[in-house]
Design a protein around this motif. Structure first.
Motif, PDB file in Angstrom:
ATOM      1  N   GLU A   5     -49.641 -28.446 -18.117  1.00  0.00           N
ATOM      2  CA  GLU A   5     -48.909 -27.362 -16.800  1.00  0.00           C
ATOM      3  C   GLU A   5     -47.954 -26.439 -17.573  1.00  0.00           C
ATOM      4  N   ASP A   6     -48.189 -25.254 -16.980  1.00  0.00           N
ATOM      5  CA  ASP A   6     -47.531 -23.979 -17.673  1.00  0.00           C
ATOM      6  C   ASP A   6     -46.271 -23.783 -16.863  1.00  0.00           C
ATOM      7  N   ASN A   7     -44.942 -23.956 -17.538  1.00  0.00           N
ATOM      8  CA  ASN A   7     -43.794 -23.950 -16.856  1.00  0.00           C
ATOM      9  C   ASN A   7     -43.113 -22.713 -17.257  1.00  0.00           C
ATOM     10  N   THR A   8     -43.657 -21.590 -17.644  1.00  0.00           N
ATOM     11  CA  THR A   8     -43.200 -20.440 -18.116  1.00  0.00           C
ATOM     12  C   THR A   8     -42.293 -19.995 -17.128  1.00  0.00           C
ATOM     13  N   TYR A   9     -42.864 -19.770 -15.849  1.00  0.00           N
ATOM     14  CA  TYR A   9     -42.056 -19.138 -14.648  1.00  0.00           C
ATOM     15  C   TYR A   9     -40.838 -20.072 -14.161  1.00  0.00           C
ATOM     16  N   LYS A  10     -41.156 -21.288 -14.396  1.00  0.00           N
ATOM     17  CA  LYS A  10     -39.929 -22.343 -13.993  1.00  0.00           C
ATOM     18  C   LYS A  10     -38.902 -21.957 -15.121  1.00  0.00           C
ATOM     19  N   SER A  16     -32.409 -17.735 -15.980  1.00  0.00           N
ATOM     20  CA  SER A  16     -31.942 -16.591 -15.279  1.00  0.00           C
ATOM     21  C   SER A  16     -30.657 -17.028 -14.519  1.00  0.00           C
ATOM     22  N   LEU A  17     -31.197 -18.138 -13.752  1.00  0.00           N
ATOM     23  CA  LEU A  17     -30.069 -18.698 -12.972  1.00  0.00           C
ATOM     24  C   LEU A  17     -28.678 -19.286 -13.582  1.00  0.00           C
ATOM     25  N   GLU A  18     -29.011 -19.744 -15.024  1.00  0.00           N
ATOM     26  CA  GLU A  18     -27.933 -20.165 -15.781  1.00  0.00           C
ATOM     27  C   GLU A  18     -27.102 -18.903 -16.293  1.00  0.00           C
ATOM     28  N   GLN A  19     -27.736 -17.751 -16.511  1.00  0.00           N
ATOM     29  CA  GLN A  19     -27.105 -16.547 -16.985  1.00  0.00           C
ATOM     30  C   GLN A  19     -26.249 -16.187 -15.828  1.00  0.00           C
ATOM     31  N   TRP A  20     -26.732 -16.030 -14.629  1.00  0.00           N
ATOM     32  CA  TRP A  20     -26.131 -15.502 -13.484  1.00  0.00           C
ATOM     33  C   TRP A  20     -24.794 -16.396 -13.274  1.00  0.00           C
TER      34      TRP A  20
END
Length: 73
Positions: A5-10, A16-20
């Motif tokens: 399974e490609d989890n790149t987007y996830k 991004s959420l962690e950075q925010w």
């Protein structure tokens, strides 16, 4: 043939959420800074619930598969 399974987007979305959230921890407003631990706790709870439901679904699927195979015999 099975594909991984490609989890790149996830992964990008999660980083991004962690950075925010890290940025919000440095915010001058106390209410914003105070909400960050609450959001992290809520996200952890959602992930645990998602895992529990996934495990439950897998158990039900395996049971239904066994019952289906039993009827064919």
């Amino acid at each position: 043939m099975f594909f991984q399974e490609d989890n790149t987007y996830k992964d990008i979305r999660e980083k991004s959420l962690e950075q925010w959230l890290e940025d919000m921890e440095k915010h001058e407003d106390v209410a914003v800074r105070g909400g960050v631990p609450l959001v992290r706790d809520y996200l952890r709870t959602l992930k645990q619930e998602n895992k529990r439901l996934s495990d439950e679904n897998e158990l039900k699927n395996s049971y239904l598969k066994k019952m289906s195979n039993r009827g064919k015999s």
